[in-house]
Motif scaffolding. Structure first.
Motif, PDB file in Angstrom:
ATOM      1  N   ALA A 127       0.833  -1.204   0.000  1.00 59.90           N
ATOM      2  CA  ALA A 127       0.000   0.000   0.000  1.00 59.90           C
ATOM      3  C   ALA A 127       0.870   1.258   0.000  1.00 59.90           C
ATOM      4  CB  ALA A 127      -0.930  -0.009   1.211  1.00 59.90           C
ATOM      5  N   GLY A 128       1.953   1.243   0.777  1.00 61.39           N
ATOM      6  CA  GLY A 128       2.856   2.382   0.791  1.00 61.39           C
ATOM      7  C   GLY A 128       3.505   2.626  -0.560  1.00 61.39           C
ATOM      8  N   ALA A 129       3.892   1.550  -1.258  1.00 61.11           N
ATOM      9  CA  ALA A 129       4.480   1.684  -2.594  1.00 61.11           C
ATOM     10  C   ALA A 129       3.475   2.290  -3.571  1.00 61.11           C
ATOM     11  CB  ALA A 129       4.947   0.324  -3.101  1.00 61.11           C
ATOM     12  N   PHE A 130       2.223   1.861  -3.488  1.00 64.14           N
ATOM     13  CA  PHE A 130       1.190   2.385  -4.379  1.00 64.14           C
ATOM     14  C   PHE A 130       0.987   3.882  -4.160  1.00 64.14           C
ATOM     15  CE2 PHE A 130      -3.375   3.473  -4.791  1.00 64.14           C
ATOM     16  CZ  PHE A 130      -3.469   3.412  -6.178  1.00 64.14           C
ATOM     17  N   ILE A 131       0.933   4.313  -2.919  1.00 57.88           N
ATOM     18  CA  ILE A 131       0.725   5.729  -2.608  1.00 57.88           C
ATOM     19  C   ILE A 131       1.892   6.574  -3.127  1.00 57.88           C
ATOM     20  CG2 ILE A 131       0.541   7.417  -0.736  1.00 57.88           C
ATOM     21  CD1 ILE A 131      -0.983   5.233   0.854  1.00 57.88           C
ATOM     22  N   LEU A 132       3.117   6.117  -2.890  1.00 58.03           N
ATOM     23  CA  LEU A 132       4.287   6.884  -3.326  1.00 58.03           C
ATOM     24  C   LEU A 132       4.380   7.013  -4.840  1.00 58.03           C
ATOM     25  CD1 LEU A 132       7.421   6.007  -1.151  1.00 58.03           C
ATOM     26  CD2 LEU A 132       6.200   8.168  -1.337  1.00 58.03           C
ATOM     27  N   CYS A 133       4.005   5.953  -5.552  1.00 53.30           N
ATOM     28  CA  CYS A 133       4.150   5.983  -7.014  1.00 53.30           C
ATOM     29  C   CYS A 133       3.265   7.048  -7.650  1.00 53.30           C
ATOM     30  CB  CYS A 133       3.870   4.612  -7.620  1.00 53.30           C
ATOM     31  SG  CYS A 133       2.134   4.246  -7.959  1.00 53.30           S
ATOM     32  N   LEU A 134       2.256   7.501  -6.936  1.00 50.73           N
ATOM     33  CA  LEU A 134       1.350   8.531  -7.459  1.00 50.73           C
ATOM     34  C   LEU A 134       2.019   9.896  -7.545  1.00 50.73           C
ATOM     35  CD1 LEU A 134      -1.892   7.600  -5.461  1.00 50.73           C
ATOM     36  CD2 LEU A 134      -1.334   6.965  -7.812  1.00 50.73           C
TER      37      LEU A 134
END
Length: 389
Positions: free
Chosen positions: A180-187
């Motif tokens: 979930a943290g990776a998904f948020i950062l990629c934005l």
């Protein structure tokens, strides 16, 4: 005056640590951190559910085989439609599937969800590796990918040891959190615009990248055996602190990859790949004979240094041999072979271990590294420093 201007131009040309490059390193680190809980943590968990060694080998293959298909398709989409949508889709899927992996804890459901996880993993990992190449100068590609790989190595140093030491339920929870943290950062990454003819038919495989991809397939087949069976092998031999093998392996990888990456940029890839394969062979042969903790852990260090050399050289060569508008396909080709090696290695050496035991299996595993060494020596294509694409 001329010297100062030349130095300034070189500094501008070779600038590496930009905002988006750093964001992608952290994103990739969170992705790998979540992913690395499962390869070492799931086999002991499935053992408690009654799974045998063949099932454990199949578990690793079940991640790798779907990932191969999704990587090749993702590589094509990355070159056609850009990096943002592909990477976000992969990371979102990883998060959702990790959550359900913690909910349904039976052998059948874990195998099923891990197969779907393989599809999402292929998209995510190929997306992050391709996106970051857009922000690395070609003259510093080996070094840039070396620093990028530190996020993977740090995850590999910590996550497997945690997975083997914490209660099993934490493995599932933490995996979901990191994805979930990776998904948020990629934005928040400002992706570069990709100009491509979306109607043009293109091969999913980049042929120029096949040789280094085959070499990493062979080297990673040994890692498939390591990650699946080395903990069980250590316990069988009465080794203490088995989880430290993965930590030392990954720390050695962290030391090796940036250093070898810089070396690759100066003298070429093959100068690093050949010695790396030889060291890989020696580490596996030595591992097959260990009966004490010190030698067991020393094998982890040597194996990590060897893998760092092989991966730095092969990844850089696979990218530099490809045209700039085929970076997605080149990364997909390389990464697919990386995953294929992991899956095939775990499956084949799982069958071998069932009939020979772990010690002889690791000996056989080491001797198979003669194959990529011969292929490397027979290759007549340009080395990285000679590529002009």
């Amino acid at each position: 005056m001329g010297y100062s201007q030349e130095s300034n131009n070189q500094a501008v040309k070779e600038k590496l640590f930009t905002r988006d490059y750093i964001l992608l390193i952290v994103t990739n680190g969170l992705l790998f951190f979540g992913f690395q809980f499962y390869p070492s943590g799931l086999p002991p968990f499935l053992k408690t559910l009654g799974a045998d060694d063949i099932v454990l080998g199949f578990l690793t293959s079940l991640i790798a085989i779907p990932a191969i298909l999704s990587r090749l398709i993702a590589g094509n989409f990355l070159d056609r439609y850009g990096r943002f949508k592909v990477l976000c889709l992969g990371l979102f899927s990883m998060t959702v599937l990790a959550y359900f992996l913690g909910v349904f804890q039976t052998v059948f459901m874990i195998l099923l969800i891990r197969g779907l996880h393989g599809l999402a993993w292929g998209v995510s990992a190929t997306g992050s590796a391709t996106a970051v190449t857009d922000f690395i100068p070609r003259s510093r590609l080996g070094e840039g990918m070396g620093y990028f790989s530190l996020s993977c190595s740090l995850a590999m140093a910590i996550a497997p040891a945690l997975a083997l030491s914490l209660p099993f339920e934490w493995m599932f929870r933490l995996g979901t959190i990191f994805f979930a943290g990776a998904f948020i950062l990629c934005l928040f990454v400002r992706y570069k615009k990709i100009e491509a003819d979306r109607q043009e038919k293109r091969s999913l495989i980049e042929k120029r990248s096949l040789m280094p991809s085959f070499v990493v397939l062979c080297s990673n087949a040994s890692y498939g055996a390591i990650v699946t069976f080395v903990a069980l092998f250590g316990l069988e031999r009465g080794i203490s602190h088995v989880g430290m093998f993965f930590a030392l392996y990954a720390l050695a990888l962290m030391v090796s990859r940036p250093y070898v990456g810089k070396l690759v940029d100066r003298i070429g890839c093959k100068a690093a790949i050949g010695p790396g394969i030889i060291a890989l062979l020696l580490s596996l042969v030595l591992l097959s004979f260990v009966f004490n903790t010190f030698t067991f852990l020393a094998c982890g260090v040597l194996y990590g240094l060897a893998q760092g050399a092989v991966m730095s050289g092969t990844q850089t060569l696979a990218i530099l041999r490809a045209p700039k508008d085929r970076l997605g396909a080149a990364n997909a080709t390389y990464s697919s072979c990386f995953d294929l090696g992991l899956g095939v290695g775990a499956l084949i050496f799982g069958f071998v271990a069932e009939y020979t035991g772990y010690g002889l299996m690791f000996l056989i595993c080491g001797l198979t590294q003669v194959i990529p060494y011969v292929v490397l020596k027979l290759d007549k294509e340009p080395d990285a420093k000679d590529c002009t694409h």
